[in-house]
Design a protein around this motif. Structure first.
Motif, mmCIF file in Angstrom:
data_model
loop_
_atom_site.group_PDB
_atom_site.id
_atom_site.type_symbol
_atom_site.label_atom_id
_atom_site.label_comp_id
_atom_site.label_asym_id
_atom_site.label_seq_id
_atom_site.Cartn_x
_atom_site.Cartn_y
_atom_site.Cartn_z
ATOM 1 N N VAL A 29 0.774 -33.919 -42.742
ATOM 2 C CA VAL A 29 0.871 -34.714 -41.637
ATOM 3 C C VAL A 29 2.385 -35.263 -41.428
ATOM 4 C CG1 VAL A 29 -1.279 -36.251 -41.328
ATOM 5 C CG2 VAL A 29 0.191 -36.780 -43.535
ATOM 6 N N ALA A 30 2.849 -35.869 -40.370
ATOM 7 C CA ALA A 30 4.330 -36.562 -40.062
ATOM 8 C C ALA A 30 4.570 -37.073 -39.943
ATOM 9 C CB ALA A 30 5.487 -35.396 -39.844
ATOM 10 N N ALA A 31 5.653 -37.955 -39.889
ATOM 11 C CA ALA A 31 5.282 -39.273 -38.301
ATOM 12 C C ALA A 31 6.614 -39.599 -37.471
ATOM 13 C CB ALA A 31 5.836 -40.609 -38.847
ATOM 14 N N THR A 32 6.896 -39.085 -36.502
ATOM 15 C CA THR A 32 8.191 -38.730 -35.475
ATOM 16 C C THR A 32 8.716 -40.531 -35.739
ATOM 17 O OG1 THR A 32 6.514 -40.229 -33.140
ATOM 18 C CG2 THR A 32 6.948 -37.740 -33.545
ATOM 19 N N GLY A 33 9.753 -40.362 -34.857
ATOM 20 C CA GLY A 33 11.107 -41.538 -35.184
ATOM 21 C C GLY A 33 10.030 -42.428 -33.900
ATOM 22 N N PRO A 34 10.469 -44.295 -33.790
ATOM 23 C CA PRO A 34 9.479 -45.312 -33.032
ATOM 24 C C PRO A 34 9.545 -43.936 -31.383
ATOM 25 C CG PRO A 34 11.585 -45.552 -35.035
ATOM 26 C CD PRO A 34 10.920 -44.451 -34.767
ATOM 27 N N ILE A 35 8.506 -44.529 -30.989
ATOM 28 C CA ILE A 35 8.142 -44.877 -29.497
ATOM 29 C C ILE A 35 7.868 -46.349 -29.280
ATOM 30 C CG2 ILE A 35 6.518 -42.851 -29.708
ATOM 31 C CD1 ILE A 35 6.777 -41.662 -26.938
ATOM 32 N N ARG A 36 8.109 -46.356 -28.005
ATOM 33 C CA ARG A 36 6.726 -47.276 -26.597
ATOM 34 C C ARG A 36 5.602 -46.872 -27.127
ATOM 35 N NH1 ARG A 36 9.657 -51.933 -24.037
ATOM 36 N NH2 ARG A 36 11.132 -52.105 -25.548
ATOM 37 N N GLY A 37 4.350 -47.540 -27.430
ATOM 38 C CA GLY A 37 2.894 -47.214 -26.874
ATOM 39 C C GLY A 37 3.131 -46.720 -25.348
ATOM 40 N N THR A 38 3.552 -47.398 -24.850
ATOM 41 C CA THR A 38 3.339 -47.417 -22.664
ATOM 42 C C THR A 38 3.921 -46.036 -22.664
ATOM 43 O OG1 THR A 38 5.359 -48.726 -22.737
ATOM 44 C CG2 THR A 38 3.643 -49.475 -22.876
ATOM 45 N N ARG A 39 4.987 -45.630 -23.183
ATOM 46 C CA ARG A 39 5.626 -44.303 -23.009
ATOM 47 C C ARG A 39 4.506 -43.047 -23.302
ATOM 48 N NH1 ARG A 39 10.201 -45.246 -20.262
ATOM 49 N NH2 ARG A 39 11.265 -46.058 -21.319
ATOM 50 N N LEU A 40 3.100 -43.182 -24.080
ATOM 51 C CA LEU A 40 2.317 -42.906 -24.556
ATOM 52 C C LEU A 40 1.326 -42.809 -23.159
ATOM 53 C CD1 LEU A 40 2.116 -43.697 -28.151
ATOM 54 C CD2 LEU A 40 3.197 -41.379 -26.801
ATOM 55 N N THR A 41 1.122 -41.688 -22.210
ATOM 56 C CA THR A 41 0.292 -42.578 -21.110
ATOM 57 C C THR A 41 -0.449 -40.766 -21.225
ATOM 58 O OG1 THR A 41 1.795 -40.047 -20.210
ATOM 59 C CG2 THR A 41 2.648 -42.786 -19.667
ATOM 60 N N GLY A 42 -1.180 -40.285 -22.413
ATOM 61 C CA GLY A 42 -2.310 -39.428 -22.375
ATOM 62 C C GLY A 42 -2.173 -38.907 -23.515
ATOM 63 N N ARG A 43 -3.208 -37.775 -24.312
ATOM 64 C CA ARG A 43 -2.703 -37.284 -25.222
ATOM 65 C C ARG A 43 -2.277 -36.200 -24.902
ATOM 66 N NH1 ARG A 43 -6.783 -36.811 -30.423
ATOM 67 N NH2 ARG A 43 -5.560 -35.844 -31.196
ATOM 68 N N ALA A 44 -2.404 -35.570 -24.097
ATOM 69 C CA ALA A 44 -1.778 -34.558 -24.109
ATOM 70 C C ALA A 44 -0.024 -34.995 -24.205
ATOM 71 C CB ALA A 44 -1.948 -33.367 -22.851
ATOM 72 N N VAL A 45 0.393 -35.920 -23.853
ATOM 73 C CA VAL A 45 1.787 -36.155 -23.412
ATOM 74 C C VAL A 45 1.556 -36.869 -25.272
ATOM 75 C CG1 VAL A 45 3.412 -38.602 -23.363
ATOM 76 C CG2 VAL A 45 1.614 -37.277 -21.121
ATOM 77 N N ALA A 46 1.452 -37.347 -25.737
ATOM 78 C CA ALA A 46 1.363 -37.382 -27.127
ATOM 79 C C ALA A 46 1.374 -36.218 -28.084
ATOM 80 C CB ALA A 46 0.238 -38.751 -27.878
ATOM 81 N N ASP A 47 0.548 -35.717 -27.633
ATOM 82 C CA ASP A 47 0.246 -34.268 -28.371
ATOM 83 C C ASP A 47 1.625 -33.217 -28.670
ATOM 84 O OD1 ASP A 47 -2.463 -34.758 -29.402
ATOM 85 O OD2 ASP A 47 -2.831 -33.721 -27.988
ATOM 86 N N ALA A 48 2.520 -33.364 -27.160
ATOM 87 C CA ALA A 48 3.549 -32.883 -26.842
ATOM 88 C C ALA A 48 4.732 -33.936 -27.418
ATOM 89 C CB ALA A 48 4.186 -33.269 -25.199
ATOM 90 N N VAL A 49 4.538 -34.150 -27.923
ATOM 91 C CA VAL A 49 5.565 -36.158 -28.771
ATOM 92 C C VAL A 49 5.571 -34.793 -30.565
ATOM 93 C CG1 VAL A 49 6.387 -37.994 -28.977
ATOM 94 C CG2 VAL A 49 6.051 -37.739 -27.498
ATOM 95 N N CYS A 50 4.701 -34.460 -30.231
ATOM 96 C CA CYS A 50 4.712 -34.147 -31.758
ATOM 97 C C CYS A 50 4.986 -32.604 -31.856
ATOM 98 C CB CYS A 50 2.882 -33.905 -32.530
ATOM 99 S SG CYS A 50 2.407 -35.981 -33.002
#
Length: 179
Positions: free
Chosen positions: A103-124
């Motif tokens: 596991v690892a943590a990204t930098g902070p991102i607003r939850g409102t920017r995570l519009t779907g699972r694919a978007v969140a996976d792409a951030v990772c």
């Protein structure tokens, strides 16, 4: 009713993700439409043997309706499963399974920017590389050959900040930033 700017932004984000052309900025471009404005978060629960950590909801987490306003900027909890066996000293169970990776943590991102699972996976993936995705509530495995899925927390290799909440997905409840 959504404005035409919002509709265009959502369409552009979906096309970018579908086309595999997502950058960290593009992946986080369009706001989500979370009905209750909250999403589930996890935190570091314990440090374990051999460079492992236990992450989970703890007493502040709400896996059913979310616990943190999606307007909050928090890191994403990301996971890369590579099939590693649990080290000595960790006995996986339903409430504290073994995630079979790091596991690892990204930098902070607003939850409102995570519009779907694919978007969140792409951030990772954009932060850590291929094979990384957003961690999910049921990623902990236990039992013979780790064939059963548990919940509420899991162990993995890694290092995440102490005292920080992380956006974490849950597949069977509407407690994600995008729900």
């Amino acid at each position: 009713m959504r404005s035409s700017k919002t509709v265009l932004a959502l369409g552009a984000a979906a096309l970018a993700v579908a086309g595999g052309m997502t950058t960290p900025a593009a992946a986080a471009a369009a706001p989500s439409v979370n009905a209750n404005g909250k999403a589930m978060t996890w935190t570091l629960l314990a440090d374990g043997p051999s460079g492992t950590v236990q992450v989970g909801g703890g007493p502040l987490s709400n896996a059913y309706q979310g616990d943190t306003a999606t307007t909050t900027a928090l890191p994403l909890l990301c996971l890369r499963i590579d099939g590693r066996p649990a080290p000595a000293g960790i006995t996986p169970g339903f409430y504290a399974g073994w995630a079979r990776g790091t596991v690892a943590a990204t930098g902070p991102i607003r939850g409102t920017r995570l519009t779907g699972r694919a978007v969140a996976d792409a951030v990772c993936a954009n932060n850590f590389g291929a094979g990384w995705r957003m961690a999910e509530f049921h990623d902990g495995k236990y039992g013979p050959d780790l064939q059963n899925s548990g919940g509420w927390s899991f162990w993995a290799y890694g290092d995440v900040p102490l005292g920080t909440r992380f956006w974490t997905a849950i597949d069977d409840q509407p407690a994600n930033p995008w729900n």
